[in-house]
Design an enzyme around this catalytic site. Structure first.
Site, PDB file in Angstrom:
ATOM      1  N   VAL A   1       0.837  -1.208   0.000  1.00 27.90           N
ATOM      2  CA  VAL A   1       0.000   0.000   0.000  1.00 27.90           C
ATOM      3  C   VAL A   1       0.873   1.261   0.000  1.00 27.90           C
ATOM      4  CG1 VAL A   1      -1.715   1.320   1.325  1.00 27.90           C
ATOM      5  CG2 VAL A   1      -1.968  -1.153   1.095  1.00 27.90           C
TER       6      VAL A   1
ATOM      7  N   GLY B   1       2.361  -1.816   9.412  1.00 25.81           N
ATOM      8  CA  GLY B   1       1.600  -2.738  10.243  1.00 25.81           C
ATOM      9  C   GLY B   1       2.160  -4.138  10.160  1.00 25.81           C
TER      10      GLY B   1
ATOM     11  N   ARG C   1      -7.452 -11.952  16.263  1.00 29.24           N
ATOM     12  CA  ARG C   1      -7.589 -10.601  15.710  1.00 29.24           C
ATOM     13  C   ARG C   1      -7.256  -9.547  16.752  1.00 29.24           C
ATOM     14  NH1 ARG C   1     -12.622  -9.284  11.808  1.00 29.24           N
ATOM     15  NH2 ARG C   1     -11.769 -10.215   9.948  1.00 29.24           N
TER      16      ARG C   1
ATOM     17  N   VAL D   1      -3.724   4.568   7.719  1.00 33.01           N
ATOM     18  CA  VAL D   1      -4.301   3.688   6.691  1.00 33.01           C
ATOM     19  C   VAL D   1      -4.346   2.247   7.195  1.00 33.01           C
ATOM     20  CG1 VAL D   1      -4.087   2.913   4.280  1.00 33.01           C
ATOM     21  CG2 VAL D   1      -3.295   5.199   4.919  1.00 33.01           C
TER      22      VAL D   1
ATOM     23  N   ASN E   1      -4.975  -1.125   8.948  1.00 34.80           N
ATOM     24  CA  ASN E   1      -6.236  -1.678   9.472  1.00 34.80           C
ATOM     25  C   ASN E   1      -6.078  -2.325  10.836  1.00 34.80           C
ATOM     26  OD1 ASN E   1      -8.281  -1.123   7.595  1.00 34.80           O
ATOM     27  ND2 ASN E   1      -7.410  -2.612   6.177  1.00 34.80           N
TER      28      ASN E   1
ATOM     29  N   VAL F   1      -8.561   0.472  10.395  1.00 34.88           N
ATOM     30  CA  VAL F   1      -8.155   1.881  10.277  1.00 34.88           C
ATOM     31  C   VAL F   1      -8.896   2.795  11.258  1.00 34.88           C
ATOM     32  CG1 VAL F   1      -9.719   2.313   8.303  1.00 34.88           C
ATOM     33  CG2 VAL F   1      -7.746   3.770   8.660  1.00 34.88           C
TER      34      VAL F   1
ATOM     35  N   ASP G   1     -14.129   2.714   0.068  1.00 41.00           N
ATOM     36  CA  ASP G   1     -15.430   2.026   0.000  1.00 41.00           C
ATOM     37  C   ASP G   1     -16.413   2.845  -0.837  1.00 41.00           C
ATOM     38  OD1 ASP G   1     -15.087   0.125   2.784  1.00 41.00           O
ATOM     39  OD2 ASP G   1     -14.009   2.002   2.660  1.00 41.00           O
TER      40      ASP G   1
ATOM     41  N   ALA H   1     -15.666   4.851  -3.250  1.00 40.90           N
ATOM     42  CA  ALA H   1     -15.265   4.710  -4.663  1.00 40.90           C
ATOM     43  C   ALA H   1     -15.759   3.368  -5.225  1.00 40.90           C
ATOM     44  CB  ALA H   1     -13.747   4.802  -4.789  1.00 40.90           C
ATOM     45  N   ARG H   2     -15.675   2.332  -4.402  1.00 40.29           N
ATOM     46  CA  ARG H   2     -16.183   1.021  -4.840  1.00 40.29           C
ATOM     47  C   ARG H   2     -17.695   1.087  -5.059  1.00 40.29           C
ATOM     48  NH1 ARG H   2     -12.478  -2.098  -0.345  1.00 40.29           N
ATOM     49  NH2 ARG H   2     -10.723  -2.565  -1.738  1.00 40.29           N
TER      50      ARG H   2
ATOM     51  N   ARG I   1     -19.445   3.742  -5.867  1.00 46.47           N
ATOM     52  CA  ARG I   1     -19.700   4.505  -7.096  1.00 46.47           C
ATOM     53  C   ARG I   1     -19.431   3.647  -8.324  1.00 46.47           C
ATOM     54  NH1 ARG I   1     -16.176   9.721  -6.710  1.00 46.47           N
ATOM     55  NH2 ARG I   1     -17.155  10.145  -8.721  1.00 46.47           N
TER      56      ARG I   1
ATOM     57  N   HIS J   1     -14.724   1.245   8.133  1.00 46.31           N
ATOM     58  CA  HIS J   1     -14.154   0.650   6.925  1.00 46.31           C
ATOM     59  C   HIS J   1     -14.091  -0.850   7.226  1.00 46.31           C
ATOM     60  CE1 HIS J   1     -11.471  -0.313   3.633  1.00 46.31           C
ATOM     61  NE2 HIS J   1     -10.548  -0.743   4.472  1.00 46.31           N
TER      62      HIS J   1
HETATM   63  N1  LIG Z   1      -7.642   1.644   4.992  1.00 50.19           N
HETATM   64  C1  LIG Z   1      -7.723   1.062   3.801  1.00 50.19           C
HETATM   65  O1  LIG Z   1      -8.589   1.428   2.980  1.00 50.19           O
HETATM   66  C2  LIG Z   1      -6.750  -0.043   3.477  1.00 50.19           C
HETATM   67  C3  LIG Z   1      -6.761  -0.669   2.219  1.00 50.19           C
HETATM   68  C4  LIG Z   1      -5.813  -1.661   1.976  1.00 50.19           C
HETATM   69  C5  LIG Z   1      -4.910  -2.026   2.968  1.00 50.19           C
HETATM   70  N2  LIG Z   1      -4.946  -1.425   4.164  1.00 50.19           N
HETATM   71  C6  LIG Z   1      -4.040  -1.757   5.261  1.00 50.19           C
HETATM   72  O2  LIG Z   1      -2.779  -1.136   5.041  1.00 50.19           O
HETATM   73  C7  LIG Z   1      -1.789  -1.836   5.796  1.00 50.19           C
HETATM   74  C8  LIG Z   1      -0.581  -2.105   4.921  1.00 50.19           C
HETATM   75  O3  LIG Z   1      -0.909  -3.053   3.930  1.00 50.19           O
HETATM   76  P1  LIG Z   1       0.228  -3.623   2.949  1.00 50.19           P
HETATM   77  O4  LIG Z   1      -0.467  -4.528   2.004  1.00 50.19           O
HETATM   78  O5  LIG Z   1       1.063  -2.514   2.460  1.00 50.19           O
HETATM   79  O6  LIG Z   1       1.088  -4.488   4.007  1.00 50.19           O
HETATM   80  P2  LIG Z   1       2.624  -4.867   3.875  1.00 50.19           P
HETATM   81  O7  LIG Z   1       2.873  -5.970   4.827  1.00 50.19           O
HETATM   82  O8  LIG Z   1       2.976  -5.034   2.430  1.00 50.19           O
HETATM   83  O9  LIG Z   1       3.380  -3.525   4.377  1.00 50.19           O
HETATM   84  C9  LIG Z   1       3.425  -3.147   5.719  1.00 50.19           C
HETATM   85  C10 LIG Z   1       4.819  -2.619   5.962  1.00 50.19           C
HETATM   86  O10 LIG Z   1       4.879  -2.046   7.268  1.00 50.19           O
HETATM   87  C11 LIG Z   1       6.214  -2.218   7.720  1.00 50.19           C
HETATM   88  N3  LIG Z   1       6.284  -1.997   9.157  1.00 50.19           N
HETATM   89  C12 LIG Z   1       5.842  -2.787  10.170  1.00 50.19           C
HETATM   90  N4  LIG Z   1       6.081  -2.210  11.350  1.00 50.19           N
HETATM   91  C13 LIG Z   1       6.656  -1.007  11.100  1.00 50.19           C
HETATM   92  C14 LIG Z   1       7.108   0.056  11.899  1.00 50.19           C
HETATM   93  N5  LIG Z   1       7.014   0.020  13.248  1.00 50.19           N
HETATM   94  N6  LIG Z   1       7.668   1.146  11.297  1.00 50.19           N
HETATM   95  C15 LIG Z   1       7.775   1.203   9.950  1.00 50.19           C
HETATM   96  N7  LIG Z   1       7.363   0.213   9.128  1.00 50.19           N
HETATM   97  C16 LIG Z   1       6.807  -0.873   9.697  1.00 50.19           C
HETATM   98  C17 LIG Z   1       6.563  -3.630   7.287  1.00 50.19           C
HETATM   99  O11 LIG Z   1       7.965  -3.824   7.268  1.00 50.19           O
HETATM  100  C18 LIG Z   1       5.920  -3.688   5.907  1.00 50.19           C
HETATM  101  O12 LIG Z   1       6.841  -3.354   4.878  1.00 50.19           O
HETATM  102  C19 LIG Z   1      -2.482  -3.100   6.324  1.00 50.19           C
HETATM  103  O13 LIG Z   1      -2.859  -2.885   7.660  1.00 50.19           O
HETATM  104  C20 LIG Z   1      -3.698  -3.215   5.420  1.00 50.19           C
HETATM  105  O14 LIG Z   1      -4.749  -3.940   6.039  1.00 50.19           O
HETATM  106  C21 LIG Z   1      -5.844  -0.431   4.452  1.00 50.19           C
END
Ligand SMILES: NC(=O)c1ccc[n+]([C@@H]2O[C@H](COP(=O)([O-])OP(=O)(O)OC[C@H]3O[C@@H](n4cnc5c(N)ncnc54)[C@H](O)[C@@H]3O)[C@@H](O)[C@H]2O)c1
Length: 326
Positions: free
Chosen positions: A19, A84, A93, A123, A125, A127, A153, A155-156, A158, A180
């Site tokens: 992301v 994350g 969870r 961002v 989750n 979130v 959500d 945008a989805r 729409r 979300h």
């Molecule tokens: N809010 C939304 O609409 C939405 C949509 C999609 C994904 N997400 C969420 O975004 C988050 C990231 O998803 P992703 O697919 O990129 O995951 P990912 O695992 O590819 O990337 C997460 C990154 O965070 C890094 N990280 C962990 N702890 C850290 C810290 N303390 N400091 C700095 N970096 C750290 C990890 O090394 C990793 O590279 C997830 O929680 C996912 O659920 C949110």
């Protein structure tokens, strides 16, 4: 590199995974930011993403892309947290949430320590819960700590309405409110096609036999969108990257755009002690104003239920207050 003189419109992205890096890519293409800093606990990953993106500089509008350091929080305009942990085998969870809450709290402490003037957008989750935690930890005005909320959500929603009705998505105005996640609320009373309430459009269109069933199916499909993508490819990153860029535009360009970011409520919609997706006016200061729309009693109840779900989880966490009270 000695030069660490960052200019204005600087965005720091914490978490350079799927992301964070996709957001960096779409943001770089948009020309909105002059400087983009990527920071990740995995330094090699951050460096790899920075180099890969920086090699596109000849094709992007003018932008500097570098690995960021914590000191870069001090003059960032916008800090976006996508960092994350992933769920470990056998981990509940709640246990995962506790780990991610700790990560977000530590990051917020570091941002506050740098006396950052930035707007912070969460961002990671879940979130809405993590936005609430980030805000509580910061001790900042609530408008400066937001979550990406239900912008994706919406945008989805729409997109699906556009497909169903055969109308350009740009003429479809529709909002998802609340969490979300599973308890999100399709605000049908706010839905319109080029200014025409959806019910009115439907009576003119007459394409589907049973609008009530179609309505239910569309709202369900929005809710399950992420699950389908995760089943296919493991995670989602493109549309969220674009949604984040849209939010960044509102902040960096001081646009006063109405977007359903996650905002901490202090009585709006009769709710408090949670952060949820609601229509907000977004400017360079973050949330300028939360718009209180006249929802139907059914929608209002669904929103309250969504907030209750989140509030119960927040209560289970037993959170401490700001690390640096002010
Ligand atoms: N809010 C939304 O609409 C939405 C949509 C999609 C994904 N997400 C969420 O975004 C988050 C990231 O998803 P992703 O697919 O990129 O995951 P990912 O695992 O590819 O990337 C997460 C990154 O965070 C890094 N990280 C962990 N702890 C850290 C810290 N303390 N400091 C700095 N970096 C750290 C990890 O090394 C990793 O590279 C997830 O929680 C996912 O659920 C949110």
């Amino acid at each position: 590199m000695k030069d660490n003189h960052w200019k204005s419109r600087k965005v720091v992205i914490i978490g350079a995974g799927a992301v964070g890096s996709t957001f960096a890519y779409t943001l770089a293409q948009s020309g909105l930011a002059e400087e983009i800093g990527l920071l990740d606990a995995n330094h090699e990953l951050a460096m790899g993403q920075v180099l890969d993106l920086a090699h596109g500089q000849a094709f992007f509008p003018s932008v500097q892309i570098r690995e960021a350091r914590k000191a870069d929080y001090a003059d960032a305009h916008l800090i976006v947290i996508t960092a994350g942990s992933k769920q470990q085998p056998g981990e509940s969870r709640l246990a995962l949430l506790q780990r991610n809450a700790k990560i977000i709290q530590n990051i917020m402490d570091e941002i506050v320590q740098q006396n950052s003037p930035a707007v912070v957008m969460v961002v990671t989750n879940p979130v809405d819960i993590l936005t609430y935690i980030a805000h509580q930890r910061s001790g900042w005005p609530r408008g400066r700590v937001i979550g990406s909320g239900t912008v994706l959500d919406s945008a989805r929603f729409r997109h699906l309405l556009s497909q169903h009705c055969g109308v350009d998505v740009h003429n479809v105005h529709a909002y998802i409110l609340g969490e979300h996640g599973d308890s999100e609320v399709a605000a049908w009373s706010m839905t319109n096609m080029a200014g025409m309430p959806i019910e009115q459009y439907c009576s003119l269109c007459g394409k589907c036999d049973d609008w009530e069933t179609s309505r239910r199916k569309i709202a369900e499909a929005v809710k399950n969108s992420a699950y389908h993508i995760i089943d296919y490819k493991g995670a989602t990153w493109f549309a969220v990257g674009l949604a984040l860029t849209r939010i960044a535009a509102a902040i960096l360009r001081n646009q006063n755009s109405v977007l359903t970011v996650s905002a901490v409520l202090e009585g709006e919609y009769g709710l408090k002690g949670v952060s949820v997706g609601v229509p907000c006016i977004l400017s360079q200061k973050g949330v300028e104003r939360i718009l209180q729309v006249n929802l139907t009693p059914e929608e209002q109840n669904a929103l309250a239920k969504s907030a209750t779900v989140l509030g119960e989880i927040i209560a289970q966490l037993g959170l401490p207050g700001p690390a640096f009270p002010r």
